[in-house]
Design a protein around this motif. Structure first.
Motif, mmCIF file in Angstrom:
data_model
loop_
_atom_site.group_PDB
_atom_site.id
_atom_site.type_symbol
_atom_site.label_atom_id
_atom_site.label_comp_id
_atom_site.label_asym_id
_atom_site.label_seq_id
_atom_site.Cartn_x
_atom_site.Cartn_y
_atom_site.Cartn_z
ATOM 1 N N SER A 261 1.078 -1.264 -0.005
ATOM 2 C CA SER A 261 -0.101 0.169 -0.089
ATOM 3 C C SER A 261 0.804 1.286 0.465
ATOM 4 O O SER A 261 2.467 1.410 0.251
ATOM 5 C CB SER A 261 -0.535 0.043 1.277
ATOM 6 O OG SER A 261 0.420 0.149 2.783
ATOM 7 N N GLU A 262 0.420 1.997 -0.805
ATOM 8 C CA GLU A 262 0.822 3.644 -1.120
ATOM 9 C C GLU A 262 1.410 3.824 0.817
ATOM 10 O O GLU A 262 2.468 4.816 1.362
ATOM 11 C CB GLU A 262 -0.016 4.736 -1.205
ATOM 12 C CG GLU A 262 0.432 4.802 -2.617
ATOM 13 C CD GLU A 262 1.472 5.192 -3.437
ATOM 14 O OE1 GLU A 262 2.773 5.733 -2.738
ATOM 15 O OE2 GLU A 262 1.776 4.127 -4.010
ATOM 16 N N GLU A 263 0.345 4.059 1.509
ATOM 17 C CA GLU A 263 0.520 4.423 2.740
ATOM 18 C C GLU A 263 2.058 3.399 3.600
ATOM 19 O O GLU A 263 2.805 4.000 4.426
ATOM 20 C CB GLU A 263 -0.327 4.165 4.106
ATOM 21 C CG GLU A 263 -0.417 4.441 5.850
ATOM 22 C CD GLU A 263 -2.047 4.017 6.424
ATOM 23 O OE1 GLU A 263 -1.460 4.691 7.289
ATOM 24 O OE2 GLU A 263 -2.488 3.803 5.601
ATOM 25 N N ASP A 264 1.851 1.868 3.890
ATOM 26 C CA ASP A 264 3.423 1.425 3.957
ATOM 27 C C ASP A 264 4.382 2.050 3.018
ATOM 28 O O ASP A 264 5.193 1.989 4.401
ATOM 29 C CB ASP A 264 2.580 -0.129 3.843
ATOM 30 C CG ASP A 264 1.449 -0.930 5.204
ATOM 31 O OD1 ASP A 264 1.010 -0.403 6.377
ATOM 32 O OD2 ASP A 264 1.112 -2.180 4.963
ATOM 33 N N ARG A 265 4.444 2.425 2.261
ATOM 34 C CA ARG A 265 6.128 2.407 1.006
ATOM 35 C C ARG A 265 5.919 3.705 2.202
ATOM 36 O O ARG A 265 7.479 3.828 2.068
ATOM 37 C CB ARG A 265 5.504 2.145 -0.278
ATOM 38 C CG ARG A 265 6.880 2.305 -1.073
ATOM 39 C CD ARG A 265 6.833 2.471 -2.415
ATOM 40 N NE ARG A 265 5.933 3.625 -2.935
ATOM 41 C CZ ARG A 265 5.567 2.676 -4.173
ATOM 42 N NH1 ARG A 265 5.910 2.392 -4.420
ATOM 43 N NH2 ARG A 265 4.822 4.222 -5.166
ATOM 44 N N GLU A 266 4.911 4.554 1.892
ATOM 45 C CA GLU A 266 5.278 5.517 2.357
ATOM 46 C C GLU A 266 6.304 5.865 3.575
ATOM 47 O O GLU A 266 7.627 6.620 4.304
ATOM 48 C CB GLU A 266 4.925 6.997 2.578
ATOM 49 C CG GLU A 266 3.873 7.570 1.016
ATOM 50 C CD GLU A 266 3.397 8.538 1.067
ATOM 51 O OE1 GLU A 266 2.456 8.694 1.869
ATOM 52 O OE2 GLU A 266 2.044 8.347 -0.117
ATOM 53 N N ASP A 267 5.466 5.211 4.887
ATOM 54 C CA ASP A 267 6.255 5.123 6.194
ATOM 55 C C ASP A 267 7.282 4.090 6.011
ATOM 56 O O ASP A 267 7.895 4.831 7.374
ATOM 57 C CB ASP A 267 5.192 3.903 7.174
ATOM 58 C CG ASP A 267 4.215 4.640 7.378
ATOM 59 O OD1 ASP A 267 3.332 6.275 6.836
ATOM 60 O OD2 ASP A 267 2.940 4.094 7.516
ATOM 61 N N ILE A 268 7.581 3.434 5.418
ATOM 62 C CA ILE A 268 8.890 2.293 5.378
ATOM 63 C C ILE A 268 10.090 3.332 4.930
ATOM 64 O O ILE A 268 11.109 3.456 5.044
ATOM 65 C CB ILE A 268 8.685 0.838 5.073
ATOM 66 C CG1 ILE A 268 7.849 0.301 6.113
ATOM 67 C CG2 ILE A 268 10.450 0.773 4.482
ATOM 68 C CD1 ILE A 268 7.304 -0.979 4.809
ATOM 69 N N VAL A 269 9.752 3.878 3.835
ATOM 70 C CA VAL A 269 10.220 4.906 3.228
ATOM 71 C C VAL A 269 11.410 6.409 3.710
ATOM 72 O O VAL A 269 12.281 5.916 4.459
ATOM 73 C CB VAL A 269 9.983 6.034 2.092
ATOM 74 C CG1 VAL A 269 11.033 7.410 1.862
ATOM 75 C CG2 VAL A 269 9.615 5.498 0.847
ATOM 76 N N LEU A 270 10.094 6.994 4.874
ATOM 77 C CA LEU A 270 10.388 7.788 5.506
ATOM 78 C C LEU A 270 11.604 7.182 6.903
ATOM 79 O O LEU A 270 12.073 8.005 7.644
ATOM 80 C CB LEU A 270 9.328 7.628 6.886
ATOM 81 C CG LEU A 270 8.828 8.916 5.539
ATOM 82 C CD1 LEU A 270 7.089 9.598 6.908
ATOM 83 C CD2 LEU A 270 8.770 10.678 6.079
ATOM 84 N N LEU A 271 10.958 5.878 7.432
ATOM 85 C CA LEU A 271 12.230 5.101 9.007
ATOM 86 C C LEU A 271 13.799 5.036 7.897
ATOM 87 O O LEU A 271 14.717 4.934 8.549
ATOM 88 C CB LEU A 271 11.374 3.956 8.320
ATOM 89 C CG LEU A 271 10.201 4.343 9.971
ATOM 90 C CD1 LEU A 271 9.544 2.397 9.853
ATOM 91 C CD2 LEU A 271 10.800 4.331 11.674
ATOM 92 N N CYS A 272 13.569 4.463 6.849
ATOM 93 C CA CYS A 272 15.360 4.220 5.667
ATOM 94 C C CYS A 272 15.386 5.436 5.782
ATOM 95 O O CYS A 272 16.900 5.641 5.611
ATOM 96 C CB CYS A 272 14.239 3.431 4.324
ATOM 97 S SG CYS A 272 13.998 2.270 4.570
ATOM 98 N N ARG A 273 14.680 6.637 6.002
ATOM 99 C CA ARG A 273 15.549 7.889 5.395
ATOM 100 C C ARG A 273 15.957 8.681 7.094
ATOM 101 O O ARG A 273 16.416 9.679 6.850
ATOM 102 C CB ARG A 273 14.596 9.184 4.451
ATOM 103 C CG ARG A 273 14.524 8.054 2.722
ATOM 104 C CD ARG A 273 16.110 8.441 2.451
ATOM 105 N NE ARG A 273 16.226 7.809 1.371
ATOM 106 C CZ ARG A 273 16.759 6.933 1.056
ATOM 107 N NH1 ARG A 273 17.607 5.925 2.075
ATOM 108 N NH2 ARG A 273 16.846 6.220 0.171
#
Length: 299
Positions: A261-273
């Protein structure tokens, strides 16, 4: 090269749910599990030495001894019990008359089996004491297995985490060993296999039979190309899980499932950055035709 390294691989992968990936990245910890929670009911068996009889072990041990005194050949000879090595060295210098007598003693020993199960019972007790203390973590070789995405990453809605095997950091993954996919009885569950253990130094024998039970699965799981690290729970730990930390630099990339999902991807991108993961590569898995997955960078 790090002396703990047991392979030449650069990466391993771990498929996981999106929500689990968020926990892993937030805590910088991975879950190591006891075999009681594995999804394969035949993985790491609770009962061992099934069907092995003490009399059969005695006969097998006599056969092994005769083989040794005739050929002095056995895998891992340098790990043989010191008493066995001394006996073989003395035998090699003995006159032929004494050698003949020793062969006859072995044949007599094989033909007069005992019913004592002391050795078997001791090894079973050791396994029972060890079983509930085990902590195992599993990885795989490939990121693009559709069946693994389906089974372990929520039907392609999760992620695959890539962990690098870095000598400089002394990563746990350096000690990973491949799972062997075999059908039929394991060596320690046969009379000859159990008897062989009796000829080795105790610690080496224990490591061999533990490895047999913790790093084998039946062949119908072979598509998983699994690697494992086996350990024991630490003092004071209870339950079926332990969460142990990893180095931020071990995380090489995060691959998002094609249906995340877009929401899960955005959350994980933020954690990775976040600062500690700033160098992690981010990829999006997608269909490439021909029933295969490809990935594109989303940086």
């Amino acid at each position: 090269m790090n002396p703990r390294r047991s392979h030449n691989r650069e990466f391993f992968y771990k498929y996981t749910l999106a929500r689990t990936a968020k926990i892993i990245l937030s805590s910088r910890k991975l879950r190591w599990s006891n075999p009681t929670v594995f999804n394969d009911p035949y993985d790491v068996p609770r009962e061992i030495f099934a069907g092995v009889e003490a009399s059969e072990v005695q006969s097998a041990a006599a056969s092994i001894m005769m083989e040794l005194i005739d050929k002095s050949e056995m895998p891992f000879r340098d790990q043989l019990n010191p008493k066995v090595r001394i006996l073989l060295d003395a035998y090699s210098r003995a006159p032929e008359e004494l050698k003949t007598e020793l062969r006859a003693e072995c044949r007599s020993f094989a033909s007069s089996p005992t019913s004592s199960r002391d050795g078997l019972d001791q090894m079973q007790k050791l396994w029972q004491d060890t079983y509930l203390d085990q902590r195992i973590i599993c990885f795989t070789e490939d990121w693009d297995s559709s069946s693994m995405w389906d089974r372990y990453a929520d039907g392609h809605r999760g992620v695959a985490l890539e962990f690098r095997c870095l000598d400089k950091l002394d990563c746990a993954t350096l000690a990973a060993q491949p799972v062997q996919y075999v059908d039929g009885a394991l060596a320690p569950d046969t009379a000859i296999g159990f008897a062989e253990l009796m000829f080795y130094q105790p610690q080496f024998a224990i490591r061999r039979f533990l490895h047999q039970y913790t790093h084998t699965k039946t062949s119908d799981w072979s598509n998983e190309k699994e690697w494992r690290i086996a350990s024991s729970r630490r003092s004071g730990e209870t339950g079926d899980f332990s969460d142990y930390g990893f180095f931020a630099d071990e995380l090489g990339s995060v691959i998002f499932g094609k249906a995340i999902s877009e929401e899960d991807r955005e959350d994980i991108v933020l954690l990775c950055r976040k600062g500690e993961y700033s160098g992690v590569d981010l990829w999006q898995a997608e269909d490439s035709g021909g029933r295969r997955l490809s990935r594109r960078s989303i940086d």
